[in-house]
Design an enzyme around this catalytic site. Structure first.
Site, mmCIF file in Angstrom:
data_model
loop_
_atom_site.group_PDB
_atom_site.id
_atom_site.type_symbol
_atom_site.label_atom_id
_atom_site.label_comp_id
_atom_site.label_asym_id
_atom_site.label_seq_id
_atom_site.Cartn_x
_atom_site.Cartn_y
_atom_site.Cartn_z
ATOM 1 N N CYS A 131 -0.132 -9.954 -3.931
ATOM 2 C CA CYS A 131 -0.875 -10.083 -2.683
ATOM 3 C C CYS A 131 -1.229 -11.397 -2.241
ATOM 4 C CB CYS A 131 -2.126 -9.050 -2.422
ATOM 5 S SG CYS A 131 -2.580 -9.285 -0.638
ATOM 6 N N GLY A 218 8.554 -8.066 8.337
ATOM 7 C CA GLY A 218 9.597 -7.694 9.478
ATOM 8 C C GLY A 218 10.907 -8.275 9.239
HETATM 9 C C1 LIG Z 1 -0.413 -5.132 7.582
HETATM 10 C C2 LIG Z 1 0.078 -5.014 6.167
HETATM 11 C C3 LIG Z 1 -0.460 -4.578 4.821
HETATM 12 C C4 LIG Z 1 -0.177 -4.729 3.738
HETATM 13 N N1 LIG Z 1 -0.803 -4.270 2.740
HETATM 14 C C5 LIG Z 1 -0.259 -4.176 1.482
HETATM 15 C C6 LIG Z 1 -0.827 -3.651 0.301
HETATM 16 O O1 LIG Z 1 -2.310 -3.055 0.490
HETATM 17 N N2 LIG Z 1 -0.516 -3.744 -0.766
HETATM 18 C C7 LIG Z 1 0.966 -4.184 -0.876
HETATM 19 O O2 LIG Z 1 1.495 -3.774 -2.137
HETATM 20 N N3 LIG Z 1 1.679 -4.533 -0.066
HETATM 21 C C8 LIG Z 1 1.073 -4.581 1.119
HETATM 22 N N4 LIG Z 1 1.970 -5.261 2.227
HETATM 23 C C9 LIG Z 1 3.285 -5.460 2.049
HETATM 24 C C10 LIG Z 1 4.133 -4.357 2.568
HETATM 25 O O3 LIG Z 1 3.926 -3.321 1.716
HETATM 26 C C11 LIG Z 1 5.699 -4.899 2.138
HETATM 27 O O4 LIG Z 1 5.728 -5.397 0.753
HETATM 28 C C12 LIG Z 1 6.020 -6.075 3.051
HETATM 29 O O5 LIG Z 1 5.253 -5.988 4.460
HETATM 30 C C13 LIG Z 1 7.459 -6.168 3.126
HETATM 31 O O6 LIG Z 1 8.086 -5.212 3.989
HETATM 32 P P1 LIG Z 1 8.187 -5.017 5.548
HETATM 33 O O7 LIG Z 1 8.964 -6.392 5.998
HETATM 34 O O8 LIG Z 1 9.280 -3.919 5.621
HETATM 35 O O9 LIG Z 1 6.888 -5.144 6.107
HETATM 36 C C14 LIG Z 1 1.182 -5.225 3.452
HETATM 37 C C15 LIG Z 1 1.976 -5.469 4.578
HETATM 38 C C16 LIG Z 1 1.510 -5.401 5.770
HETATM 39 C C17 LIG Z 1 2.427 -5.764 7.356
#
Ligand SMILES: Cc1cc2nc3c(=O)[nH]c(=O)nc-3n(C[C@H](O)[C@H](O)[C@H](O)COP(=O)(O)O)c2cc1C
Ligand SMILES: Cc1cc2nc3c(=O)[nH]c(=O)nc-3n(C[C@H](O)[C@H](O)[C@H](O)COP(=O)(O)OP(=O)(O)OC[C@H]3O[C@@H](n4cnc5c(N)ncnc54)[C@H](O)[C@@H]3O)c2cc1C
Ligand code: FES
Lengths: 305, 242
Positions: A131, A218
């Site tokens: 994170c 995204g």
């Molecule tokens: C609002 C938000 C909160 C997130 N919180 C976490 C989290 O608590 N723990 C984690 O491992 N990843 C967290 N992520 C990352 C997502 O799980 C993911 O790895 C990342 O967004 C890439 O995927 P995507 O492009 O489909 O969103 C978060 C992402 C977003 C957008």
């Protein structure tokens, strides 16, 4: 009929689609909108030993084809997750859950995982060492192979359940980190977490996010995520869960061709609460269209020949 | 919450920067005044939250200000379909109003008070409204509130119409049993300090989803952490640690 089943570290999923941590809460709120038992699994909000309020707002900024978030791991803490969130989730979801765990020290990861051990519905731990939001915390574990290995090794001793280490993309050599985790006992690797970014408001001259920087996710990150999944899945023997920018069933197939055994869908859930449902419904048609009868055939397909 | 396709039937300027959009579609998820919609704009990743200004069985009315690229693009649309999430948020609690509620709106915070005024009047309440603007050219919906049967008090910062000053300058002389407010944060905080009764505030925050999934919109309240999009956007005076 197309077979959508995959095996993730010895647990069978009815399909490879998993909502990503932080974009699906603890799941049960989505049950008002559709039957969440159709999901392969779900990865719940990053959970820490203590409750966390997270960062000050604004926590969200937009960018072309994506978004930045600086939520800062807001969660009620592991005890409340066990006593309040899991019972509500159980009413609606009857499959093994992926427990996403964050921490700021090796001991904190271990304590949180040890406490979660009393919850039978947890199928896998997804250890977030990546994170990018929390100062002095997650970042350092995920960007240094030795520290990544230290967390993996310690968590390995705390549970017999499969552990997936979730990697940060904010590194030079992602394969090296993945190999260090595998060597220390990881049963799988999940990637990618968000890419560090920022936006500035030209009218005020100030960063839009109060935290200044945030994590980019995204569709904008899809090619980066795909490349990293491709590299990591060839560097390790354990299964890889791929994510980053997936919004359609076609993206799922592409991510699996790159080497993912299962996939997670994040930001797409935020702009369309029915995103995972639509992707699962579209998958058979997309696979039929490319002449695939069993989705397992596409895993790592691009590595061959 | 419902997802649905809505047809733009009208999108007209009320002032230079404020537009009123009428949308035809399934409005059944909109149940209380103060709720909002999240509308998807072609070419923009995140949806835009906009309050419901008015509704009937077949139509929604949104009133919005062009402040950035998204609302600018929205203002150019004359026809076509929009993808909306409707019925979002906890709206105003009408039952708390007493006999003589006061509605206090500043600028683009005024729209959600329209449907609220309508419902309060239907329940036989005497509804007083304070509408605050910067200057005369920015005034909108004065006639609409009067036509409903509200007692309307105007304020302008430059004094070009109505009481010179802020909404709080019009509050001092009024008698009311309860209040409902929506507007920019400094205005809401001033109303909080000035108000003689209990009341409700509609807040804004930058949103990732608008339906409770991302924790992007969390605020600290006297009763713990709450999400503006889910537990809000309307909060009781007692909940706010101002
Ligand atoms: C609002 C938000 C909160 C997130 N919180 C976490 C989290 O608590 N723990 C984690 O491992 N990843 C967290 N992520 C990352 C997502 O799980 C993911 O790895 C990342 O967004 C890439 O995927 P995507 O492009 O489909 O969103 C978060 C992402 C977003 C957008
Ligand atoms: C619950 C709620 C109800 C609202 N109701 C109305 C209404 O009835 N009429 C109206 O004119 N406006 C309303 N707003 C504000 C409106 O959402 C923003 O003005 C709009 O999103 C700006 O988009 P943009 O693309 O033009 O601006 P940009 O600045 O280009 O937008 C960039 C990003 O920031 C977000 N953003 C920018 N300003 C705001 C803001 N003030 N609040 C929340 N997000 C913002 C956008 O949604 C987008 O994600 C409401 C906001 C909330 C939270
Ligand atoms: S905007 Fe996502 S939780 Fe409120």
């Amino acid at each position: 009929m197309v077979d959508l089943h995959v095996d993730l570290c010895g647990i069978e999923l009815s399909n490879p689609v998993i909502p990503a941590s932080g974009t699906f809460g603890y799941g049960y709120e989505f049950a008002q909108w559709y039957d969440i038992d159709i999901l392969g699994s779900l990865s719940f909000k990053g959970t820490t030993r203590e409750p966390r309020y997270g960062n000050p707002t604004p926590r969200i900024a937009e960018c072309p084809s994506g978004m930045l978030n600086a939520v800062g791991l807001q969660n009620p803490g592991v005890e409340k997750v066990l006593s309040e969130e899991m019972p509500k989730l159980k009413e609606h979801f009857h499959k093994p859950v992926m427990a996403n765990v964050s921490g700021f020290s090796v001991e904190e990861y271990v304590t949180t995982v040890s406490k979660l051990e009393r919850e039978d519905q947890i199928g896998w731990y997804e250890i977030n060492i990546s994170c990018p939001n929390v100062h002095g915390g997650g970042m350092s574990f995920g960007t240094d192979p030795c520290q990544a290995a230290a967390v993996t090794e310690a968590v390995r001793k705390a549970t017999k359940k499969p552990i997936l280490i979730k990697l940060s993309p904010n590194v030079t050599d992602i394969a090296e980190i993945a190999r260090a985790c595998e060597a220390s006992g990881a049963d799988g690797i999940s990637l990618i977490n968000t890419l560090m970014g920022m936006r500035i408001d030209i009218h005020t001259g100030r960063p839009i996010l109060k935290n200044v920087t945030g994590g980019l996710s995204g569709p904008a990150v899809f090619p980066v995520a795909l490349r990293m999944v491709y590299q990591v899945s060839q560097a390790v023997k354990v299964p890889v869960v791929g994510m980053g920018g997936i919004t359609t069933a076609e993206d799922v197939v592409e991510m699996m061709l790159a080497g993912a055994t299962a996939v997670e869908v994040g930001a797409a859930n935020l702009i369309d609460p029915f995103a995972c449902k639509k992707i699962i419904e579209d998958l058979p048609g997309v696979l039929e269209g490319i002449g695939v009868k069993d989705i397992k055939e596409v895993i790592g397909g691009s590595h061959r020949g | 919450m419902k997802q649905g396709t809505f047809e733009i039937t009208q999108n007209r300027h009320l002032t230079d920067a404020i537009l009123e959009m009428r949308l035809k579609g399934d409005t059944s998820a909109v149940t209380v005044p103060g709720q909002f919609v999240e509308l998807a704009l072609p070419g923009f990743f995140l949806r835009r939250p906009i309050s419901v200004c008015d509704r009937n069985e077949a139509e929604l009315v949104l009133v919005y200000k062009t402040v950035g690229k998204g609302t600018e693009a929205l203002s150019k649309m004359r026809t076509g379909d929009l993808d909306l999430l409707t019925g979002l948020g906890n709206g105003y609690d009408v039952s708390a109003s007493g006999k003589e509620p006061l509605l206090i709106g500043g600028g683009v915070g005024i729209p959600p008070l329209y449907l609220l005024a309508k419902e309060l009047l239907q329940e036989g309440k005497r509804v007083q409204v304070i509408l605050g603007f910067n200057k005369e050219e920015e005034i909108f919906y004065e006639k609409e509130f009067k036509d409903l049967g509200c007692e309307v008090h105007l304020t302008t910062v430059d004094g070009s119409k109505g009481v010179k000053g802020f909404v709080t300058d019009a509050m001092t002389d009024l008698e009311y049993t309860y209040f409902y407010s929506c507007g920019p944060l400094p205005m809401l905080r001033a109303v909080f300090k000035q108000s003689k009764t209990s009341g409700q505030f509609s807040l804004e925050e930058r949103m990732g989803c608008g339906f409770g999934a991302c924790m992007g919109c969390s605020i600290q309240t006297a009763e713990g952490t709450k999400r503006v999009c889910r537990e809000g956007p309307v909060f009781r005076k007692e909940e706010l640690p101002w």
